[in-house]
Enzyme design. Structure first.
Site, short mmCIF file in Angstrom:
data_model
loop_
_atom_site.label_atom_id
_atom_site.label_comp_id
_atom_site.label_asym_id
_atom_site.label_seq_id
_atom_site.Cartn_x
_atom_site.Cartn_y
_atom_site.Cartn_z
N ASP A 21 0.84 -1.21 0.00
CA ASP A 21 0.00 0.00 0.00
C ASP A 21 0.87 1.25 0.00
O ASP A 21 2.05 1.21 0.34
CB ASP A 21 -0.95 0.00 1.20
CG ASP A 21 -0.21 0.06 2.53
OD1 ASP A 21 0.69 -0.78 2.74
OD2 ASP A 21 -0.52 0.94 3.35
N GLU A 75 0.15 -0.89 5.76
CA GLU A 75 1.23 -0.37 6.59
C GLU A 75 1.11 1.13 6.80
O GLU A 75 1.49 1.67 7.84
CB GLU A 75 2.58 -0.72 5.96
CG GLU A 75 3.79 -0.51 6.86
CD GLU A 75 4.42 0.88 6.71
OE1 GLU A 75 5.39 1.14 7.43
OE2 GLU A 75 3.96 1.67 5.87
#
Length: 483
Positions: free
Chosen positions: A88, A152
Site C-alpha cells: 500500500d 502499513e
C-alpha cells in the site's frame, strides 16, 4: 560474485523497472472495505496479486493469505531470514509535476507514488531473491521469505491479522523501508485524536466573526498540504474587503501561501496551501493547518475582531501554534540516540460543538507511552476535552555493536565505500516494529533526499541496481550470523 550480479542485472534490468512501474500504476491506497475478498480495497488486492504473480513467474513459492498478507519464499531449510515490505501507499496529495500513479522515468529517476515507499525496494528485494535462486547461493539449511503487508500506511491491521495466525517468524529480518546505512533505533509512535469544545463568545463586545467551516489535512502521518475556513458576520460595520486585506497581510507575514475570496453567500473563504512531508520530519514541510490557525489568531489578536469560536483559535495557539516538537504541549523531549520529539497535526475538523485534531506523535526511545500520556491527560483536562488513542507503537533499539547492525554496516560499506556514515535513528515507523529482531535497512542513501509521502516522490534508476545487489548480499551475510 560482482561479475555474476552485473550479468544478472543487465539481463533483468528492463523487467525490474517494468515491474516497479506496473505496481506504481496501481493506486493501492488502503481503505476500509466491506468486501471480505479485498479488506483494504480492490486496488490494494490487485497490487498484492500482481507482485505475487511476478514472484511465482520467477519460480518462487507464493501464498496469498486472504488479501491481508502475501508471502514469497525461496528455499526449504530450517532457518528463516525475512524481508518485510508493504504494497500500500499514501495518497498522492498535491504538487506533482508528473502523474503520481504513473511510473515515469525522467532524468534518470523513476517518478511515482511508491517508487521509494515501498514498491521500488520491494521489487528490488524480490529480484535479489531471484538472483540468489538462479545462482544457487542460498545455503542449504536456509529459507528466505518476503512478507508483504497491505495497510502499513494506515492501521497495520494486515500484519496484526497475520500474527494472530501464529506463523513461523524469521530469526532475522530486514525492512527495506527507511535509510542507509542502517536504522539502529526507531522512535515511539502515537496517533491520537484530541477534541475540545467550542465555548461560544456571543456575549463579547467586539465585532463578532463566526467560523462556518474549519478543516484541513489528509492523514495523520503526512504534513497537511491544505486547510480552509469560511468566515461570516452579522455586524454591518465589518467590510469584506478590509477583512480580506487583513487576512492576506497576516498570511504574508507568516510566509503562508493563501487564497482569500468572497463567496456568493457573502462569506470570506480562506484556503492555505502547505507543503507535504512525512510526519517523522515535519520540519521539511509546511503545516497548512497550523498556518491557518495562526492566521486566525493574528486576525483576532487586536482590538477589532473576535470569533464566536475564539477559544478554539487561542487554545491551538497556546498549545501548538507553529511548533512541531511538542514544546508548547510540555513534551518537547530529546535524547542522544533518537533526537527531538515531533508532533504533527495531520487532520483537523470542526463540528458544531467541538474541534478535533488528529495528531501523529513520535517520541524518543528513552521515553515511554506512559510518559507521553502523563503529559497529555492534564492538557486534555485543561481543555475540558477528550483524548482517544489510535495506533500506538513502542520504540525499538539495537546496540550499535550488535551482530545484526555490524553485519549490515559491513554490507553497506563494502558496496558503497562509505566509511563515514554511522547507524542512524528514525522518526518513522517501519515493519521492524512488527516482529522480533527486524531492522530497517535502506533504500535511501545518506546523500539522497527523503521523498516518501511527498509530492514528486522519485528514486534513482541506477540506485535500483545498487540496492538490489546490497539486499542480495545482506540476505546472504545474515545467513552467516545464525549458528
Amino acid at each position: 560474485m560482482k561479475r555474476e550480479f552485473e550479468k544478472f542485472y543487465e539481463e533483468n534490468r528492463g523487467a525490474l523497472l517494468g515491474d516497479i512501474s506496473a505496481l506504481i500504476e496501481i493506486p493501492s491506497i488502503a481503505t476500509q472495505s466491506d468486501d471480505c475478498s479485498a479488506p483494504f480495497g480492490k486496488d490494494v488486492a490487485d497490487c498484492l496479486a500482481k507482485i505475487l504473480q511476478r514472484g511465482e513467474e520467477m519460480g518462487l513459492h507464493t501464498e496469498n493469505i486472504g488479501n491481508y498478507i502475501g508471502e514469497i519464499t525461496l528455499g526449504e531449510g530450517n532457518h528463516l531470514i525475512g524481508i518485510l515490505c508493504h504494497a500500500d501507499v499514501v495518497d498522492a496529495g498535491e504538487g506533482w509535476e508528473t502523474e503520481p500513479f504513473k511510473g515515469i522515468i525522467k532524468d534518470g529517476e523513476m517518478y511515482g507514488r511508491g517508487s521509494i515507499d515501498d514498491k521500488g525496494p520491494m521489487v528490488c528485494c524480490m529480484y535479489a531473491m531471484k538472483y540468489i535462486k538462479e545462482n544457487n547461493l542460498l545455503p542449504p539449511d536456509f529459507r528466505l521469505k518476503m512478507v508483504i503487508g497491505t495497510d502499513e500506511e494506515v492501521e497495520w491491521n494486515s500484519i496484526a491479522r497475520y500474527l494472530e495466525g501464529k506463523p513461523e517468524l524469521p530469526e532475522i529480518s530486514i525492512v527495506p523501508d527507511a535509510n542507509f546505512p542502517v536504522i539502529f533505533c526507531e522512535k515511539g509512535l502515537i496517533n491520537a485524536d484530541l477534541s475540545y469544545p467550542v465555548i461560544n463568545e456571543g456575549g463579547a463586545a467586539k465585532a463578532l466573526l463566526s467560523l462556518q467551516e474549519l478543516c484541513g489535512g489528509e492523514r495523520a502521518n503526512v504534513v497537511p498540504t491544505g486547510a480552509r475556513c469560511k468566515i461570516s458576520w452579522t455586524d454591518e460595520s465589518i467590510r469584506a474587503e478590509k477583512l480580506i486585506e487583513e487576512i492576506s497581510a497576516h498570511a504574508e507575514k507568516l510566509g503562508a501561501e493563501t487564497g482569500v475570496c468572497l463567496t456568493k453567500e457573502g462569506e470570506v473563504f480562506v484556503e492555505v496551501k502547505g507543503r507535504a512531508a512525512h510526519a517523522m520530519t515535519p520540519e521539511k514541510g509546511v503545516n497548512a493547518i497550523s498556518a491557518l490557525m495562526e492566521i486566525l489568531y493574528l486576525l483576532s489578536e487586536g482590538e477589532r475582531y473576535i470569533f464566536v469560536q475564539q477559544n478554539l483559535i487561542e487554545k491551538y495557539h497556546t498549545y501548538i501554534g507553529l511548533d512541531y516538537n511538542g514544546e508548547k504541549m510540555g513534551i518537547g523531549w530529546e535524547d542522544e540516540a533518537s533526537g527531538l520529539m515531533t508532533v504533527n497535526v495531520g487532520l483537523m475538523k470542526m463540528e458544531k460543538d467541538a474541534l478535533t485534531l488528529t495528531m501523529n506523535i513520535r517520541y524518543p526511545v528513552t521515553k515511554t507511552f506512559e510518559d507521553v500520556d502523563a503529559k497529555l491527560k492534564p492538557l486534555t483536562r485543561a481543555l475540558n476535552g477528550k483524548l482517544e488513542y489510535g495506533v500506538c507503537m513502542d520504540p525499538i533499539y539495537f546496540e550499535k555493536d550488535s551482530e545484526i547492525v555490524k553485519t549490515l554496516m559491513k554490507v553497506y560499506q563494502d558496496a558503497t565505500g562509505d566509511m563515514q556514515s554511522q547507524p542512524i535513528s528514525l522518526g518513522g515507523a517501519t515493519y521492524a516494529r512488527a516482529i522480533p529482531n527486524a531492522i530497517a535497512f535502506g533504500p535511501v542513501f545518506p546523500d539522497q533526499e527523503e521523498l516518501a509521502h511527498e509530492a514528486n516522490e522519485h528514486y534513482s534508476v541506477a540506485d535500483y541496481e545498487r540496492i538490489t545487489e546490497i539486499y542480495a548480499n545482506a540476505l546472504l551475510e545474515l545467513c552467516k550470523t545464525i549458528k
